[in-house]
Scaffold this motif. Sequence first.
Motif, PDB file in Angstrom:
ATOM      1  N   LEU A  25       0.827  -1.213   0.000  1.00 50.37           N
ATOM      2  CA  LEU A  25       0.000   0.000   0.000  1.00 50.37           C
ATOM      3  C   LEU A  25       0.854   1.254   0.000  1.00 50.37           C
ATOM      4  O   LEU A  25       0.353   2.366  -0.175  1.00 50.37           O
ATOM      5  CB  LEU A  25      -0.862   0.067   1.286  1.00 50.37           C
ATOM      6  N   ALA A  26       2.169   1.062   0.209  1.00 49.18           N
ATOM      7  CA  ALA A  26       3.004   2.207   0.585  1.00 49.18           C
ATOM      8  C   ALA A  26       3.413   3.122  -0.562  1.00 49.18           C
ATOM      9  O   ALA A  26       3.701   2.683  -1.677  1.00 49.18           O
ATOM     10  CB  ALA A  26       4.257   1.705   1.290  1.00 49.18           C
ATOM     11  N   ASP A  27       3.432   4.414  -0.240  1.00 48.46           N
ATOM     12  CA  ASP A  27       3.965   5.442  -1.131  1.00 48.46           C
ATOM     13  C   ASP A  27       5.383   5.801  -0.708  1.00 48.46           C
ATOM     14  O   ASP A  27       6.145   6.361  -1.489  1.00 48.46           O
ATOM     15  CB  ASP A  27       3.096   6.704  -1.058  1.00 48.46           C
ATOM     16  N   LEU A  28       5.685   5.535   0.564  1.00 51.24           N
ATOM     17  CA  LEU A  28       7.057   5.785   1.015  1.00 51.24           C
ATOM     18  C   LEU A  28       7.493   4.756   2.044  1.00 51.24           C
ATOM     19  O   LEU A  28       6.662   4.157   2.732  1.00 51.24           O
ATOM     20  CB  LEU A  28       7.235   7.203   1.549  1.00 51.24           C
ATOM     21  N   PHE A  29       8.801   4.564   2.104  1.00 50.64           N
ATOM     22  CA  PHE A  29       9.387   3.600   3.029  1.00 50.64           C
ATOM     23  C   PHE A  29      10.454   4.279   3.890  1.00 50.64           C
ATOM     24  O   PHE A  29      11.224   5.091   3.376  1.00 50.64           O
ATOM     25  CB  PHE A  29      10.086   2.473   2.258  1.00 50.64           C
ATOM     26  N   ILE A  30      10.473   3.934   5.169  1.00 49.46           N
ATOM     27  CA  ILE A  30      11.616   4.308   6.002  1.00 49.46           C
ATOM     28  C   ILE A  30      12.564   3.116   5.897  1.00 49.46           C
ATOM     29  O   ILE A  30      12.221   1.999   6.300  1.00 49.46           O
ATOM     30  CB  ILE A  30      11.197   4.492   7.496  1.00 49.46           C
ATOM     31  N   SER A  57      22.276   3.862   8.872  1.00 47.33           N
ATOM     32  CA  SER A  57      21.595   5.132   8.610  1.00 47.33           C
ATOM     33  C   SER A  57      20.169   4.863   8.147  1.00 47.33           C
ATOM     34  O   SER A  57      19.849   3.752   7.713  1.00 47.33           O
ATOM     35  CB  SER A  57      22.347   5.929   7.532  1.00 47.33           C
ATOM     36  N   ALA A  58      19.327   5.894   8.270  1.00 46.08           N
ATOM     37  CA  ALA A  58      17.917   5.732   7.875  1.00 46.08           C
ATOM     38  C   ALA A  58      17.576   6.733   6.778  1.00 46.08           C
ATOM     39  O   ALA A  58      18.042   7.877   6.795  1.00 46.08           O
ATOM     40  CB  ALA A  58      17.021   5.955   9.087  1.00 46.08           C
ATOM     41  N   PHE A  59      16.745   6.293   5.844  1.00 46.77           N
ATOM     42  CA  PHE A  59      16.377   7.118   4.682  1.00 46.77           C
ATOM     43  C   PHE A  59      14.871   7.091   4.450  1.00 46.77           C
ATOM     44  O   PHE A  59      14.213   6.097   4.753  1.00 46.77           O
ATOM     45  CB  PHE A  59      17.042   6.565   3.405  1.00 46.77           C
ATOM     46  N   VAL A  60      14.374   8.192   3.876  1.00 44.10           N
ATOM     47  CA  VAL A  60      13.003   8.183   3.362  1.00 44.10           C
ATOM     48  C   VAL A  60      13.113   7.854   1.874  1.00 44.10           C
ATOM     49  O   VAL A  60      13.769   8.576   1.113  1.00 44.10           O
ATOM     50  CB  VAL A  60      12.307   9.559   3.532  1.00 44.10           C
ATOM     51  N   VAL A  61      12.497   6.730   1.491  1.00 45.72           N
ATOM     52  CA  VAL A  61      12.575   6.269   0.102  1.00 45.72           C
ATOM     53  C   VAL A  61      11.158   6.228  -0.474  1.00 45.72           C
ATOM     54  O   VAL A  61      10.280   5.570   0.085  1.00 45.72           O
ATOM     55  CB  VAL A  61      13.206   4.856   0.037  1.00 45.72           C
ATOM     56  N   GLU A  62      10.961   6.929  -1.574  1.00 46.50           N
ATOM     57  CA  GLU A  62       9.623   6.916  -2.180  1.00 46.50           C
ATOM     58  C   GLU A  62       9.435   5.633  -2.998  1.00 46.50           C
ATOM     59  O   GLU A  62      10.383   5.166  -3.648  1.00 46.50           O
ATOM     60  CB  GLU A  62       9.433   8.150  -3.081  1.00 46.50           C
ATOM     61  N   ALA A  63       8.224   5.115  -2.966  1.00 48.42           N
ATOM     62  CA  ALA A  63       7.944   3.858  -3.674  1.00 48.42           C
ATOM     63  C   ALA A  63       8.170   4.020  -5.175  1.00 48.42           C
ATOM     64  O   ALA A  63       8.502   3.054  -5.869  1.00 48.42           O
ATOM     65  CB  ALA A  63       6.515   3.418  -3.401  1.00 48.42           C
ATOM     66  N   PHE A  85      10.554   5.681  -6.658  1.00 49.76           N
ATOM     67  CA  PHE A  85      11.961   5.779  -7.083  1.00 49.76           C
ATOM     68  C   PHE A  85      12.321   4.534  -7.900  1.00 49.76           C
ATOM     69  O   PHE A  85      11.928   3.409  -7.545  1.00 49.76           O
ATOM     70  CB  PHE A  85      12.902   5.859  -5.857  1.00 49.76           C
ATOM     71  N   ASP A  86      13.118   4.747  -8.968  1.00 59.01           N
ATOM     72  CA  ASP A  86      13.540   3.607  -9.800  1.00 59.01           C
ATOM     73  C   ASP A  86      14.283   2.588  -8.951  1.00 59.01           C
ATOM     74  O   ASP A  86      15.138   2.952  -8.136  1.00 59.01           O
ATOM     75  CB  ASP A  86      14.495   4.095 -10.920  1.00 59.01           C
ATOM     76  N   GLY A  87      13.961   1.304  -9.185  1.00 56.98           N
ATOM     77  CA  GLY A  87      14.685   0.237  -8.492  1.00 56.98           C
ATOM     78  C   GLY A  87      13.981  -0.277  -7.245  1.00 56.98           C
ATOM     79  O   GLY A  87      14.433  -1.238  -6.627  1.00 56.98           O
ATOM     80  N   VAL A  88      12.850   0.366  -6.863  1.00 59.10           N
ATOM     81  CA  VAL A  88      12.101  -0.110  -5.686  1.00 59.10           C
ATOM     82  C   VAL A  88      10.991  -1.035  -6.185  1.00 59.10           C
ATOM     83  O   VAL A  88      10.237  -0.675  -7.087  1.00 59.10           O
ATOM     84  CB  VAL A  88      11.443   1.065  -4.922  1.00 59.10           C
ATOM     85  N   SER A  89      10.911  -2.231  -5.608  1.00 60.88           N
ATOM     86  CA  SER A  89       9.799  -3.122  -5.968  1.00 60.88           C
ATOM     87  C   SER A  89       9.370  -3.921  -4.740  1.00 60.88           C
ATOM     88  O   SER A  89      10.122  -4.050  -3.775  1.00 60.88           O
ATOM     89  CB  SER A  89      10.213  -4.074  -7.099  1.00 60.88           C
ATOM     90  N   THR A  90       8.133  -4.413  -4.800  1.00 58.58           N
ATOM     91  CA  THR A  90       7.628  -5.204  -3.673  1.00 58.58           C
ATOM     92  C   THR A  90       7.271  -6.599  -4.163  1.00 58.58           C
ATOM     93  O   THR A  90       6.892  -6.779  -5.327  1.00 58.58           O
ATOM     94  CB  THR A  90       6.374  -4.543  -3.043  1.00 58.58           C
ATOM     95  N   GLY A  91       7.368  -7.573  -3.248  1.00 55.67           N
ATOM     96  CA  GLY A  91       7.069  -8.969  -3.601  1.00 55.67           C
ATOM     97  C   GLY A  91       5.588  -9.269  -3.466  1.00 55.67           C
ATOM     98  O   GLY A  91       4.756  -8.366  -3.307  1.00 55.67           O
ATOM     99  N   LEU A 104      15.371  -3.419  -3.157  1.00 57.59           N
ATOM    100  CA  LEU A 104      15.998  -2.152  -3.560  1.00 57.59           C
ATOM    101  C   LEU A 104      17.196  -2.489  -4.440  1.00 57.59           C
ATOM    102  O   LEU A 104      18.156  -3.118  -3.982  1.00 57.59           O
ATOM    103  CB  LEU A 104      16.467  -1.383  -2.319  1.00 57.59           C
ATOM    104  N   VAL A 105      17.099  -2.132  -5.718  1.00 61.26           N
ATOM    105  CA  VAL A 105      18.202  -2.424  -6.647  1.00 61.26           C
ATOM    106  C   VAL A 105      18.702  -1.106  -7.234  1.00 61.26           C
ATOM    107  O   VAL A 105      17.991  -0.447  -7.996  1.00 61.26           O
ATOM    108  CB  VAL A 105      17.745  -3.387  -7.772  1.00 61.26           C
ATOM    109  N   ASP A 106      19.898  -0.719  -6.842  1.00 55.29           N
ATOM    110  CA  ASP A 106      20.506   0.535  -7.317  1.00 55.29           C
ATOM    111  C   ASP A 106      19.535   1.712  -7.229  1.00 55.29           C
ATOM    112  O   ASP A 106      19.349   2.464  -8.200  1.00 55.29           O
ATOM    113  CB  ASP A 106      21.002   0.385  -8.769  1.00 55.29           C
ATOM    114  N   VAL A 107      18.909   1.848  -6.090  1.00 56.72           N
ATOM    115  CA  VAL A 107      17.917   2.926  -5.915  1.00 56.72           C
ATOM    116  C   VAL A 107      18.645   4.222  -5.542  1.00 56.72           C
ATOM    117  O   VAL A 107      19.355   4.290  -4.532  1.00 56.72           O
ATOM    118  CB  VAL A 107      16.898   2.574  -4.789  1.00 56.72           C
ATOM    119  N   LYS A 108      18.459   5.228  -6.408  1.00 55.62           N
ATOM    120  CA  LYS A 108      19.121   6.526  -6.193  1.00 55.62           C
ATOM    121  C   LYS A 108      18.221   7.376  -5.296  1.00 55.62           C
ATOM    122  O   LYS A 108      17.097   7.738  -5.686  1.00 55.62           O
ATOM    123  CB  LYS A 108      19.299   7.206  -7.557  1.00 55.62           C
ATOM    124  N   VAL A 109      18.700   7.649  -4.106  1.00 59.83           N
ATOM    125  CA  VAL A 109      17.909   8.418  -3.134  1.00 59.83           C
ATOM    126  C   VAL A 109      18.616   9.755  -2.897  1.00 59.83           C
ATOM    127  O   VAL A 109      19.815   9.770  -2.593  1.00 59.83           O
ATOM    128  CB  VAL A 109      17.820   7.633  -1.797  1.00 59.83           C
TER     129      VAL A 109
END
Length: 393
Positions: free
Chosen positions: A173-178, A193-199, A201-207, A225-230
């Motif tokens: 359901l997520a639009d963003l991930f911590i 470290s912790a990041f805010v990653v938007e769903a 962003f290229d390289g983000v996928s869910t199973g 997360l595969v080569d996700v540029k944050v």
Amino acid sequence: MTTLTAPEETTSACFELSEEALDMREATREFADKRIYPNAEEWDAASAIPEEIIKELQELGYFSMLMPEKYGGLGLSMLAYAVVIEELSGGSAGLGITVSVNNSLVIEAINLFAGEDLRTRYLPKIAEGWIGAYCLSEAGAGTDITSIRCTAVKKGDSYVLNGAKLWVTNAGLADLFIVFAMTDPAAGRKGMSAFVVEAKFDGVSTGKPENKLGIRCSDTREVNLVDVKVPADNLMGAEGDGFKTAVGILNGGRIGVGAQAVGIGMASLEASIKYSKVREQFKRPISEFQGIQFKLAEMATRLEAARTLVYRAAATVDAGKTVHRIASMAKLFASRTANYIANEGVQIHGGYGYIKEYAVERYFRDARITEIYEGTSEAQLMVISRDLLKEQK
Ligand SMILES: Cc1cc2nc3c(=O)[nH]c(=O)nc-3n(C[C@H](O)[C@H](O)[C@H](O)COP(=O)(O)OP(=O)(O)OC[C@H]3O[C@@H](n4cnc5c(N)ncnc54)[C@H](O)[C@@H]3O)c2cc1C
């Protein structure tokens, strides 16, 4: 002289329910009676919560309860929040955790551990309908969070993230991930470290959704997360702050799960009282047997003790005091209590308790997770005992 008298940080925290908490409890109970209790069985069978329910709860502000009003949230106290999670979870524990993760783990992470730039960029979006998820656990890193393998490598104005996160609640359901990742793997916990990653962003996928024992309507998936540029600005706090953030956030999360457990216990007890009055054996309702009456009394007593501990932990947060020990105690006791009550609830229902037609079957399945996620019972015992041994010189 004993140092185990009631600790100052907990006794000074008063948990008189405020008008706000009482109003929220009433409104939530009303919503749960109309919209959740009658449908929870269906959501469990479908392994999903209907979109319109999520939307309705978002519009009512439930997904932004812990967000300060200036960003668009309800700005509730932790105590009022715990009361609400209890009521939602009584109706559906899967719905309860969906709301709880968004508040306790995502909004709190951004609000308490990110800078003003990230707060103003993301909190209003969540208030408007974005959903968040919290990505800490990995295949090889559960209780021992310092063994995460996900990496974040700085390249110019960005970090490049690689890794796989397991069992992420709300992932689908997520639009963003911590996301927690190692910026310096050799430095152990100081390299996290912790990041805010938007769903998006290229390289983000869910199973695919996990096929779970309980809380089946909540969404649980792997996040890859595969080569996700944050953008470097999406780093929460400073490099190396991730461990502190993860541990700090889980304190609040544990109150949410404790409240969820109280909700499951409450629903199991209510269903058991009702059933015991209508089920007849030996030509009388089983509620007339002392063996059943004593079970109900034991369930109610433990429920009240668990609720008190959860409210006390929440009030301790509201009082701005140290919370980790009391939050762990609350989660440990409330989750064990939920399992005890749910088990007794099935017993009181006899064979009917083992059949899906009765809600106690679901409560029994739902209760189990409360002893596992956001720190297992053993992890809570580690926190509490470490604190005791440190204190007793
Ligand atoms: C439905 C579901 C939803 C979840 N949602 C999320 C989420 O949104 N985000 C997220 O990051 N994670 C999530 N998790 C992961 C969850 O937090 C972990 O499962 C949990 O922390 C335990 O880790 P583990 O499963 O790897 O167990 P392990 O750490 O492998 O533990 C296995 C057993 O060993 C015990 N143990 C471990 N270390 C010790 C020790 N030192 N002393 C004594 N006993 C020990 C544990 O208590 C447990 O009984 C979710 C899990 C599930 C099942």
